[in-house]
Design an enzyme around this catalytic site. Structure first.
Site, PDB file in Angstrom:
ATOM      1  N   GLY A   5     -10.501 -19.406  16.652  1.00 55.36           N
ATOM      2  CA  GLY A   5     -10.547 -18.059  16.080  1.00 55.36           C
ATOM      3  C   GLY A   5     -10.483 -17.043  17.195  1.00 55.36           C
ATOM      4  O   GLY A   5      -9.695 -17.171  18.107  1.00 55.36           O
ATOM      5  N   SER A  43     -10.699 -22.347  22.510  1.00 54.16           N
ATOM      6  CA  SER A  43      -9.276 -21.991  22.529  1.00 54.16           C
ATOM      7  C   SER A  43      -8.961 -21.101  21.331  1.00 54.16           C
ATOM      8  O   SER A  43      -9.827 -20.836  20.490  1.00 54.16           O
ATOM      9  CB  SER A  43      -8.424 -23.255  22.464  1.00 54.16           C
ATOM     10  OG  SER A  43      -8.454 -23.767  21.146  1.00 54.16           O
ATOM     11  N   LYS A  44      -7.704 -20.698  21.283  1.00 58.67           N
ATOM     12  CA  LYS A  44      -7.264 -19.812  20.193  1.00 58.67           C
ATOM     13  C   LYS A  44      -7.571 -20.419  18.830  1.00 58.67           C
ATOM     14  O   LYS A  44      -7.814 -19.713  17.863  1.00 58.67           O
ATOM     15  CB  LYS A  44      -5.763 -19.567  20.306  1.00 58.67           C
ATOM     16  CG  LYS A  44      -5.395 -18.567  21.364  1.00 58.67           C
ATOM     17  CD  LYS A  44      -4.143 -17.771  20.947  1.00 58.67           C
ATOM     18  CE  LYS A  44      -3.828 -16.699  21.956  1.00 58.67           C
ATOM     19  NZ  LYS A  44      -2.883 -17.132  22.976  1.00 58.67           N
ATOM     20  N   ARG A  45      -7.547 -21.741  18.774  1.00 57.65           N
ATOM     21  CA  ARG A  45      -7.815 -22.415  17.484  1.00 57.65           C
ATOM     22  C   ARG A  45      -9.231 -22.134  16.982  1.00 57.65           C
ATOM     23  O   ARG A  45      -9.531 -22.317  15.816  1.00 57.65           O
ATOM     24  CB  ARG A  45      -7.606 -23.926  17.626  1.00 57.65           C
ATOM     25  CG  ARG A  45      -6.148 -24.339  17.567  1.00 57.65           C
ATOM     26  CD  ARG A  45      -6.034 -25.844  17.499  1.00 57.65           C
ATOM     27  NE  ARG A  45      -6.571 -26.463  18.702  1.00 57.65           N
ATOM     28  CZ  ARG A  45      -5.911 -26.571  19.856  1.00 57.65           C
ATOM     29  NH1 ARG A  45      -4.687 -26.122  19.939  1.00 57.65           N
ATOM     30  NH2 ARG A  45      -6.460 -27.137  20.903  1.00 57.65           N
TER      31      ARG A  45
END
Ligand code: GLU
Length: 484
Positions: free
Chosen positions: A254, A250-252
């Protein structure tokens, strides 16, 4: 019938690596079978869809070489088709209007929770009488449209990746909403699971290849195909891309969008190669480095893994470096120029006689294009900045006389060559009366500001061509002398 697959991104964000990987598998499958890839932009979520995301998706696919044969088609331009199909289902009694208020639905869910039951619509408005409907309308309630799902239906398909998959009608959450609430004589906005099926039927899609996160939609969609009297296509649910901890990327984690990878200096060939390996094992005898065309010759779902694929930066970096190390220097130079420009290094783009040897100098050490900025800083900027290690080297005994000797010899040398550079170094050795190794280290510290880097003599020749070597040697000499 020839293979027709589709890629159906929602423009609610930039082109995501997961969508791009789905695109790769669709592309490979279509190519392998000489079929068609259709691009459909699923922009019915009006709040979250944006034209700049659509542009990012189109640009990203194009950059990756994932060409499509038809489209892009936009779902927002096809609303009449979906409404027509809903009208058909209503006419056949396969769908109906449900007038529940949000509060009533919430109360129903609460009661189910209290009984420890999974939340589902209990189909309570399936058999309203005309009088009941009239009463709800008189209250001003706005109905949604629900599609009937029989609890005792069993839905099965032979998934291209996962083999036989079976679902029970009762696990699908009750009669499903296919259009949002609207006045009772209208049809509200048609919803995702429904519009996908209408489009896939209308576009004659033979194989639906998409991420495993859609697997729960497939049984509902199969029921819709049947209700609309269409042939059910084949389905293949590809494994998710996971982070190192085994959770969905996911975006988390990076960077996840293709344009970010592009900006960091991954090249398209390496990314599509890597994405293919994320879930597909190459055939016997194939190496891990291949073009999309080569992979397409061998591609088949029998070698697509069921398990999620962990995203591995080291592997991607390795692949990217392989592509960069073997790329023709003129093409690599073209790719590097925007990075140097972005770093505001001063140079003439037309000065290929200087830029290409510079590219050749760093090519073997490049992992990403972006690395070139830091690697070549000393060749572009007039004030290099000496690292601590370089400063310590400059302050060693013997450095000042060595640099003095080199400067004197260099001032008497026109057009430096590799051979002449060796002669100049010998002058430094003689002047300082130290070992050649000391002179070489001092020279590296002086010319590059660091103790590590690309080939020293080549670097020097490049600096010399831009008249940057003498000033830098003098700057270093000042440091060396200040230590005495
Ligand atoms: N629009 C969906 C998505 O972006 C894909 C739907 C599909 O492939 O059926 O996830």
């Amino acid at each position: 019938m020839s293979v027709r697959v589709r890629l159906a991104p929602s423009p609610t964000g930039n082109l995501h690596i997961g969508t791009a990987r789905t695109a790769v598998f669709n592309w490979l499958f279509a190519r392998h079978h000489g079929g068609q890839l259709i691009l459909r932009i699923e922009d019915t979520d009006l709040e979250r869809s944006r034209p700049e995301y659509t542009q990012n998706i189109l640009d990203g696919l194009t950059w990756l070489g994932l060409t499509w044969d038809e489209g892009p088609f936009f779902q927002t331009k096809r609303m009449h088709l979906y409404r027509q199909a809903i009208q058909t289902l209503l006419g056949q009694g396969l769908a109906y209007r449900a007038y529940d208020t949000p509060e009533e639905l919430e109360a129903m869910r609460e009661a189910q929770k209290a009984r420890n039951e999974a939340p589902r619509y209990d189909n309570r408005h399936r058999h309203l009488t005309p009088e009941q409907e009239a009463a709800f309308m008189a209250e001003g309630r706005k109905p949604v449209i629900r599609f009937k799902i029989e609890d005792d239906r069993e839905i099965a398909w032979d998934d291209l990746v996962r083999g036989k998959v079976t679902w029970k009608g009762r696990d699908l959450g009750g009669d499903m909403v296919i259009a949002r609430a609207a006045e009772a004589d209208k049809i509200g906005q048609p919803l995702y699971n429904f519009v996908v099926v209408v489009d896939d039927i209308e576009m004659n899609i033979t194989h639906v290849i998409r991420g495993e996160d859609h697997i729960g939609n497939t049984p509902k969609q199969i029921l819709l195909y049947e209700a609309l009297g269409a042939t059910v296509p084949e389905f293949g649910h590809t494994p998710l891309i996971l982070n190192q901890a085994g959770a969905k990327l996911s975006k988390r984690d990076g960077v996840t969008s293709i344009s970010d990878f592009q900006r960091m200096g991954y090249i398209a060939e390496a990314i599509v190669n890597y994405m293919t390996l994320l879930g597909w094992s190459p055939s016997e005898g194939m190496t891990e480095i291949f073009t999309l065309e080569e992979a397409a010759n061998h591609f088949g779902f029998e070698r697509v893994n069921k398990a999620g694929a962990k995203f591995d930066w080291d592997k991607l970096n390795w692949l990217n470096s392989q592509y960069l190390h073997h790329m023709p220097i003129d093409r690599l130079t073209d790719l590097l120029i925007p990075y140097w420009q972005g770093a505001e290094y001063a140079f003439e783009e037309s000065d290929r006689a200087w830029l290409e040897p510079l590219t050749a100098l760093i090519a073997p050490s490049l992992v990403r294009l972006e690395d070139a900025i830091a690697m070549t800083n000393y060749l572009f900027v007039s004030d290099v900045g000496f690292t601590e290690a370089a400063t310590n080297q400059l302050r060693q005994e013997g450095t000042a006389p060595a640099l003095n000797g080199i400067i004197a010899a260099l001032e008497n040398t026109s057009s430096l060559t590799a051979d002449k550079a060796q002669e100049v170094i010998q002058q430094g050795v003689k002047a300082a009366n130290v070992k050649k190794g000391v002179v070489m280290r001092s020279l590296r510290a002086a010319l590059t500001g660091d103790m590590h880097g690309p080939d020293l003599i080549q670097s020097w020749l490049l600096l010399n061509q831009h008249q940057m070597d003498l000033p830098r040697l003098k700057q270093a000499l000042a440091i060396a002398e200040s230590a005495i």
